[in-house]
Design a protein around this motif. Structure first.
Motif, short mmCIF file in Angstrom:
data_model
loop_
_atom_site.label_atom_id
_atom_site.label_comp_id
_atom_site.label_asym_id
_atom_site.label_seq_id
_atom_site.Cartn_x
_atom_site.Cartn_y
_atom_site.Cartn_z
N ARG A 173 0.84 -1.20 0.00
CA ARG A 173 0.00 0.00 0.00
C ARG A 173 0.87 1.25 0.00
O ARG A 173 1.96 1.28 0.58
CB ARG A 173 -0.93 0.01 1.21
CG ARG A 173 -1.89 -1.16 1.21
CD ARG A 173 -2.99 -1.02 2.26
NE ARG A 173 -3.91 -2.14 2.17
CZ ARG A 173 -3.88 -3.21 2.95
NH1 ARG A 173 -2.96 -3.28 3.91
NH2 ARG A 173 -4.75 -4.18 2.80
N GLY A 174 0.35 2.27 -0.65
CA GLY A 174 1.06 3.54 -0.71
C GLY A 174 0.08 4.69 -0.82
O GLY A 174 -1.14 4.51 -0.90
N ARG A 175 0.63 5.87 -0.85
CA ARG A 175 -0.18 7.09 -0.94
C ARG A 175 0.54 8.07 -1.86
O ARG A 175 1.74 8.32 -1.70
CB ARG A 175 -0.37 7.69 0.45
CG ARG A 175 -1.30 8.87 0.54
CD ARG A 175 -1.43 9.37 1.98
NE ARG A 175 -2.03 8.34 2.85
CZ ARG A 175 -1.37 7.71 3.81
NH1 ARG A 175 -0.09 7.98 4.04
NH2 ARG A 175 -1.97 6.81 4.56
N THR A 176 -0.17 8.59 -2.85
CA THR A 176 0.45 9.57 -3.74
C THR A 176 0.69 10.87 -2.98
O THR A 176 0.08 11.12 -1.93
CB THR A 176 -0.44 9.87 -4.96
OG1 THR A 176 -1.60 10.58 -4.53
CG2 THR A 176 -0.86 8.59 -5.66
N LEU A 177 1.58 11.68 -3.52
CA LEU A 177 1.82 12.99 -2.90
C LEU A 177 0.58 13.87 -2.99
O LEU A 177 0.48 14.87 -2.27
CB LEU A 177 3.01 13.68 -3.57
CG LEU A 177 4.36 12.95 -3.46
CD1 LEU A 177 5.47 13.82 -4.03
CD2 LEU A 177 4.67 12.56 -2.03
N GLY A 178 -0.36 13.47 -3.84
CA GLY A 178 -1.63 14.19 -3.92
C GLY A 178 -2.67 13.67 -2.96
O GLY A 178 -3.82 14.14 -2.95
N GLY A 179 -2.30 12.66 -2.14
CA GLY A 179 -3.21 12.16 -1.12
C GLY A 179 -4.08 10.99 -1.52
O GLY A 179 -4.94 10.56 -0.75
N GLN A 180 -3.87 10.41 -2.70
CA GLN A 180 -4.67 9.27 -3.15
C GLN A 180 -4.08 7.97 -2.62
O GLN A 180 -2.89 7.71 -2.76
CB GLN A 180 -4.73 9.23 -4.67
CG GLN A 180 -5.54 8.04 -5.21
CD GLN A 180 -5.46 7.92 -6.72
OE1 GLN A 180 -4.76 8.71 -7.37
NE2 GLN A 180 -6.14 6.95 -7.28
N GLU A 181 -4.94 7.13 -2.03
CA GLU A 181 -4.52 5.82 -1.55
C GLU A 181 -4.48 4.85 -2.72
O GLU A 181 -5.42 4.78 -3.51
CB GLU A 181 -5.49 5.29 -0.48
CG GLU A 181 -5.49 6.07 0.82
CD GLU A 181 -4.25 5.81 1.66
OE1 GLU A 181 -3.65 4.73 1.50
OE2 GLU A 181 -3.89 6.68 2.47
N VAL A 182 -3.40 4.09 -2.83
CA VAL A 182 -3.27 3.08 -3.88
C VAL A 182 -2.70 1.81 -3.26
O VAL A 182 -2.00 1.85 -2.24
CB VAL A 182 -2.36 3.56 -5.03
CG1 VAL A 182 -3.02 4.64 -5.85
CG2 VAL A 182 -1.01 4.04 -4.50
N GLU A 183 -3.01 0.69 -3.86
CA GLU A 183 -2.45 -0.59 -3.40
C GLU A 183 -2.29 -1.53 -4.58
O GLU A 183 -2.93 -1.38 -5.61
CB GLU A 183 -3.32 -1.23 -2.32
CG GLU A 183 -4.68 -1.67 -2.79
CD GLU A 183 -5.49 -2.35 -1.68
OE1 GLU A 183 -6.32 -3.22 -2.02
OE2 GLU A 183 -5.30 -2.02 -0.50
#
Length: 252
Positions: A173-183
């Motif tokens: 899991r990660g988070r973009t610098l724009g605040g979007q959660e991605v996995e």
């Protein structure tokens, strides 16, 4: 006339809401393709790793649970989110992904769970892709934690040098610098676990295993070890006792 205009307004709002929901659903569905696991990187002769999709990779790990308490691997992660930064309008890049955790589960080959799973912190920043190419970076993931290794060690000991075959699955899991959660989508990787199947070398005389400072031990050569994820020769001097004494010290 006002009633018709109000109805049209409501229908328009409903259409926008539906379209917006479609966009949101699409964004959620795309999360597992935006961030993905590419492969488990192999280590070179000096046990270093190069984080690139063109470098060597491994398809299975083999560990000896007699000599390790846990097991980690270097995982190559890709980011397919497109670049959004624009220096002409002073818009910062928000598509880089900061990795922060991995959810790991371990199964036997018949599908039975070895553990209930665990979440571990990870780190690394994965740059966005350019054109049709993804951006890549590596992160270290704990494939077998201490409790899991302890369970597998006991089972492998009963096999007298045989292997316990397991599959480790992970979701990163990660988070973009724009605040979007991605996995990532769930990714699986096989690991073979044995107990005491590695070659272990005692010094001559054996006293050097526990006291390498002795006068008789000064000129003895070191035994070349192995990189994580592989089984190699063990040196009794790293154990502080002879190989037989060390293996006998385990109680199951």
């Amino acid at each position: 006339m006002n009633a018709s205009r109000g109805l049209a307004t409501r229908l328009c709002a409903l259409a926008l809401l539906t379209a917006s929901g479609g966009v949101l659903a699409s964004a959620c569905a795309d999360n597992e393709s935006s961030l993905f696991v590419r492969m488990r990187m192999a280590r070179s002769g000096d046990c270093t790793v190069s984080c690139s999709p063109g470098e060597a990779f491994s398809t299975q790990d083999a560990v000896d649970a007699a000599y390790v308490d846990s097991h980690s691997a270097t995982i190559l992660v890709g980011n397919q989110i497109v670049e959004r930064g624009d220096s002409d309008v002073l818009r910062t890049e928000t598509s880089r992904v900061q990795l922060y955790e991995a959810e790991v589960r371990v199964f036997f080959m018949d599908g039975q769970p070895v553990n209930e799973g665990y979440v571990v912190p990870i780190n690394g920043v994965v740059d966005p892709g350019t054109s049709s190419d993804a951006g890549y970076n590596c992160t270290e993931v704990l494939l077998l934690d201490g409790a899991t290794m302890q369970d597998l060690r006991a089972q492998a000991a009963e096999l007298n040098g045989g292997d316990v075959e397991v599959v480790t699955t992970m979701v990163l899991r990660g988070r973009t610098l724009g605040g979007q959660e991605v996995e990532t989508a769930e990714w699986s990787y096989p690991v073979s676990v044995c107990f005491g199947c590695s070659r272990c070398v005692d010094t001559i005389p054996p006293i050097c295993c526990s006291d390498s400072t002795s006068e008789d031990c000064k000129d003895q050569e070191e035994v070349e070890g192995s990189c994580p994820g592989t089984r190699g020769t063990q040196d009794c001097r790293n154990l502080g006792q002879t190989c037989a004494q060390y293996l006998a010290s385990f109680r199951f």
